[in-house]
Design a protein around this motif. Structure first.
Motif, PDB file in Angstrom:
ATOM      1  N   THR A  33       0.857  -1.179   0.000  1.00 27.51           N
ATOM      2  CA  THR A  33       0.000   0.000   0.000  1.00 27.51           C
ATOM      3  C   THR A  33       0.892   1.227   0.000  1.00 27.51           C
ATOM      4  O   THR A  33       1.799   1.337   0.825  1.00 27.51           O
ATOM      5  CB  THR A  33      -0.923   0.024   1.224  1.00 27.51           C
ATOM      6  N   ALA A  34       0.658   2.122  -0.950  1.00 27.01           N
ATOM      7  CA  ALA A  34       1.414   3.372  -1.023  1.00 27.01           C
ATOM      8  C   ALA A  34       0.530   4.519  -0.552  1.00 27.01           C
ATOM      9  O   ALA A  34      -0.631   4.620  -0.966  1.00 27.01           O
ATOM     10  CB  ALA A  34       1.887   3.627  -2.451  1.00 27.01           C
ATOM     11  N   ILE A  35       1.063   5.354   0.325  1.00 30.00           N
ATOM     12  CA  ILE A  35       0.376   6.585   0.730  1.00 30.00           C
ATOM     13  C   ILE A  35       0.899   7.683  -0.191  1.00 30.00           C
ATOM     14  O   ILE A  35       2.114   7.906  -0.276  1.00 30.00           O
ATOM     15  CB  ILE A  35       0.656   6.940   2.202  1.00 30.00           C
ATOM     16  N   VAL A  36      -0.004   8.363  -0.888  1.00 28.22           N
ATOM     17  CA  VAL A  36       0.406   9.261  -1.965  1.00 28.22           C
ATOM     18  C   VAL A  36      -0.411  10.549  -1.957  1.00 28.22           C
ATOM     19  O   VAL A  36      -1.501  10.623  -1.403  1.00 28.22           O
ATOM     20  CB  VAL A  36       0.227   8.578  -3.343  1.00 28.22           C
ATOM     21  N   GLN A  37       0.155  11.561  -2.612  1.00 28.14           N
ATOM     22  CA  GLN A  37      -0.613  12.679  -3.150  1.00 28.14           C
ATOM     23  C   GLN A  37      -0.625  12.460  -4.661  1.00 28.14           C
ATOM     24  O   GLN A  37       0.365  11.990  -5.244  1.00 28.14           O
ATOM     25  CB  GLN A  37       0.043  14.018  -2.836  1.00 28.14           C
ATOM     26  N   HIS A  38      -1.723  12.786  -5.323  1.00 30.51           N
ATOM     27  CA  HIS A  38      -1.756  12.517  -6.766  1.00 30.51           C
ATOM     28  C   HIS A  38      -2.717  13.461  -7.468  1.00 30.51           C
ATOM     29  O   HIS A  38      -3.680  13.975  -6.881  1.00 30.51           O
ATOM     30  CB  HIS A  38      -2.188  11.067  -7.029  1.00 30.51           C
ATOM     31  N   THR A  39      -2.433  13.672  -8.737  1.00 29.00           N
ATOM     32  CA  THR A  39      -3.313  14.404  -9.641  1.00 29.00           C
ATOM     33  C   THR A  39      -3.370  13.629 -10.951  1.00 29.00           C
ATOM     34  O   THR A  39      -2.327  13.200 -11.460  1.00 29.00           O
ATOM     35  CB  THR A  39      -2.802  15.823  -9.911  1.00 29.00           C
ATOM     36  N   THR A  40      -4.564  13.447 -11.484  1.00 26.32           N
ATOM     37  CA  THR A  40      -4.749  12.759 -12.759  1.00 26.32           C
ATOM     38  C   THR A  40      -5.423  13.708 -13.743  1.00 26.32           C
ATOM     39  O   THR A  40      -6.465  14.294 -13.433  1.00 26.32           O
ATOM     40  CB  THR A  40      -5.603  11.493 -12.589  1.00 26.32           C
ATOM     41  N   VAL A  41      -4.803  13.834 -14.919  1.00 28.37           N
ATOM     42  CA  VAL A  41      -5.287  14.733 -15.966  1.00 28.37           C
ATOM     43  C   VAL A  41      -5.552  13.932 -17.233  1.00 28.37           C
ATOM     44  O   VAL A  41      -4.808  12.988 -17.549  1.00 28.37           O
ATOM     45  CB  VAL A  41      -4.241  15.844 -16.242  1.00 28.37           C
ATOM     46  N   VAL A  42      -6.600  14.301 -17.974  1.00 26.71           N
ATOM     47  CA  VAL A  42      -6.892  13.701 -19.271  1.00 26.71           C
ATOM     48  C   VAL A  42      -6.039  14.393 -20.329  1.00 26.71           C
ATOM     49  O   VAL A  42      -6.098  15.615 -20.470  1.00 26.71           O
ATOM     50  CB  VAL A  42      -8.386  13.831 -19.617  1.00 26.71           C
ATOM     51  N   TRP A  43      -5.218  13.623 -21.055  1.00 28.08           N
ATOM     52  CA  TRP A  43      -4.326  14.219 -22.065  1.00 28.08           C
ATOM     53  C   TRP A  43      -5.119  15.019 -23.078  1.00 28.08           C
ATOM     54  O   TRP A  43      -4.750  16.143 -23.424  1.00 28.08           O
ATOM     55  CB  TRP A  43      -3.532  13.105 -22.765  1.00 28.08           C
ATOM     56  N   ARG A  44      -6.218  14.485 -23.590  1.00 27.81           N
ATOM     57  CA  ARG A  44      -6.976  15.091 -24.692  1.00 27.81           C
ATOM     58  C   ARG A  44      -7.524  16.465 -24.330  1.00 27.81           C
ATOM     59  O   ARG A  44      -7.544  17.382 -25.162  1.00 27.81           O
ATOM     60  CB  ARG A  44      -8.114  14.144 -25.085  1.00 27.81           C
ATOM     61  N   THR A  45      -7.955  16.640 -23.075  1.00 28.00           N
ATOM     62  CA  THR A  45      -8.629  17.881 -22.683  1.00 28.00           C
ATOM     63  C   THR A  45      -7.856  18.721 -21.666  1.00 28.00           C
ATOM     64  O   THR A  45      -8.163  19.898 -21.490  1.00 28.00           O
ATOM     65  CB  THR A  45      -9.997  17.561 -22.076  1.00 28.00           C
ATOM     66  N   GLY A  46      -6.887  18.105 -20.976  1.00 25.96           N
ATOM     67  CA  GLY A  46      -6.199  18.797 -19.894  1.00 25.96           C
ATOM     68  C   GLY A  46      -7.017  18.883 -18.619  1.00 25.96           C
ATOM     69  O   GLY A  46      -6.601  19.509 -17.635  1.00 25.96           O
ATOM     70  N   GLU A  47      -8.197  18.247 -18.608  1.00 26.13           N
ATOM     71  CA  GLU A  47      -9.093  18.293 -17.445  1.00 26.13           C
ATOM     72  C   GLU A  47      -8.533  17.456 -16.296  1.00 26.13           C
ATOM     73  O   GLU A  47      -8.022  16.351 -16.500  1.00 26.13           O
ATOM     74  CB  GLU A  47     -10.459  17.742 -17.841  1.00 26.13           C
ATOM     75  N   VAL A  48      -8.633  18.012 -15.072  1.00 25.11           N
ATOM     76  CA  VAL A  48      -8.238  17.257 -13.883  1.00 25.11           C
ATOM     77  C   VAL A  48      -9.347  16.258 -13.574  1.00 25.11           C
ATOM     78  O   VAL A  48     -10.480  16.641 -13.247  1.00 25.11           O
ATOM     79  CB  VAL A  48      -7.990  18.187 -12.676  1.00 25.11           C
ATOM     80  N   LEU A  49      -9.021  14.979 -13.661  1.00 30.01           N
ATOM     81  CA  LEU A  49     -10.002  13.924 -13.451  1.00 30.01           C
ATOM     82  C   LEU A  49     -10.131  13.549 -11.980  1.00 30.01           C
ATOM     83  O   LEU A  49     -11.219  13.258 -11.490  1.00 30.01           O
ATOM     84  CB  LEU A  49      -9.589  12.687 -14.268  1.00 30.01           C
TER      85      LEU A  49
END
Length: 305
Positions: A229-245
């Motif tokens: 189990t990893a404890i993380v901070q994360h951000t996921t973005v859609v390449w096509r739109t740049g939207e933060v998912l």
């Protein structure tokens, strides 16, 4: 029975009915001492807990360390990550547990979001510790009349076994040295802003056909491996739109990724394998089963268990 009430009771626990890890010894067996419960087993795995039914529990909170950890001490206001098992002293009945491959329970510690026995009993406990909390009614659910649907009466003393993975500040982030430069005309650029969500800029180029990873910040902690189990901070973005998912930064607390198929996306499991705690990595994951877009992940690995 062990899992049927998990969601409900976790919420009750979290609201109190009103409201870089150092692992300890791998296993431990703590026998009854002055009427204390017996607990055995390995940190991170469902423990064996037996309560001495012939004895009367203490009227005050009792905190006992079964496995001592070597990590940082749990601090007030930080986000606690832990697994736990709960039994009722009166009948040695298992109410529930959070083990079995799920991510650790996470909630702020010491700020009234937990029952009093947890809120005060876990302060100062070191990461990697297994502790046994014997919680009298006034420190548990007694003030609110118990939780009848879970088999907890208002006068019940409760016994928790708690595996403390650690506590983390809500704005915790990667803390290593800068990684090597890379071609930002082909892969997204990431602005490093400590303590805040990183700014991700997707280039105008076509996304890569194969997964790509770059180390943006090089940590020095233990490596992460599949199954942990990893404890993380994360951000996921859609390449096509740049939207933060998705973003732990937006949610105001780190997240726990259980690196097992079915628990976490395969691209994240593969991309985080071998990464050291303290690192920030850029992962570009092309479309896979059930995914139509290329995704860009920026992940700060705070700890691995």
């Amino acid at each position: 029975m062990a899992h049927s009430l998990t969601r409900r009771t976790l919420v009750l626990l979290a609201v109190g009915l009103s409201a870089a890890l150092g692992l300890g010894t791998a296993t431990a067996a703590a026998g009854p001492a002055h009427g204390r419960p017996f607990v055995a087993g390995a940190f991170g795995h469902e423990p064996v807990l037996e309560i001495p039914s012939a004895l009367t529990p203490s009227a005050t909170l009792d905190v006992r360390t079964a496995i001592p950890g070597r990590g940082p001490a749990a601090a007030k206001g930080e986000i606690l990550f832990a697994h736990y098992l709960l039994k009722v002293w009166r009948n040695n009945k298992l109410v529930e547990h959070s083990y079995g491959g799920t991510a650790p329970f996470d909630v702020p510690l010491g700020v009234g979001k937990l029952i009093k026995g947890w809120d005060q009993g876990l302060l100062g406990v070191r990461a990697g510790s297994r502790v046994v909390l014997t919680v009298p009614p006034d420190w548990g659910y007694g003030p609110r009349g118990g939780i009848p649907e879970a088999g907890i009466l208002k006068d019940d003393t409760l016994v928790f076994v708690v595996d403390v993975y650690g506590t983390y500040q809500s704005a915790a982030s990667a803390a290593g040295r800068p990684g090597r430069p890379y071609d930002t005309r082909r892969l997204p650029s990431v602005e490093r802003v400590d303590g805040r969500q990183p700014a991700i800029t997707v280039p105008s180029a076509q996304p890569p056909r194969w997964p790509e990873s770059r180390t943006l910040v090089e940590g020095r902690g233990p490596r992460v491996w599949p199954g942990q189990t990893a404890i993380v901070q994360h951000t996921t973005v859609v390449w096509r739109t740049g939207e933060v998912l998705d973003s732990s930064w937006r949610k105001g607390k780190p997240a726990a990724f259980t690196l097992r198929p079915g628990k976490t996306a395969e691209g994240l499991i593969a991309g985080l394998a071998g990464v050291r705690a303290g690192s920030r990595v850029l992962l570009v994951v092309p479309p896979a089963q059930g995914q139509t877009d290329t995704l860009v992940h920026v992940v700060d690995v705070l700890a691995a268990h």
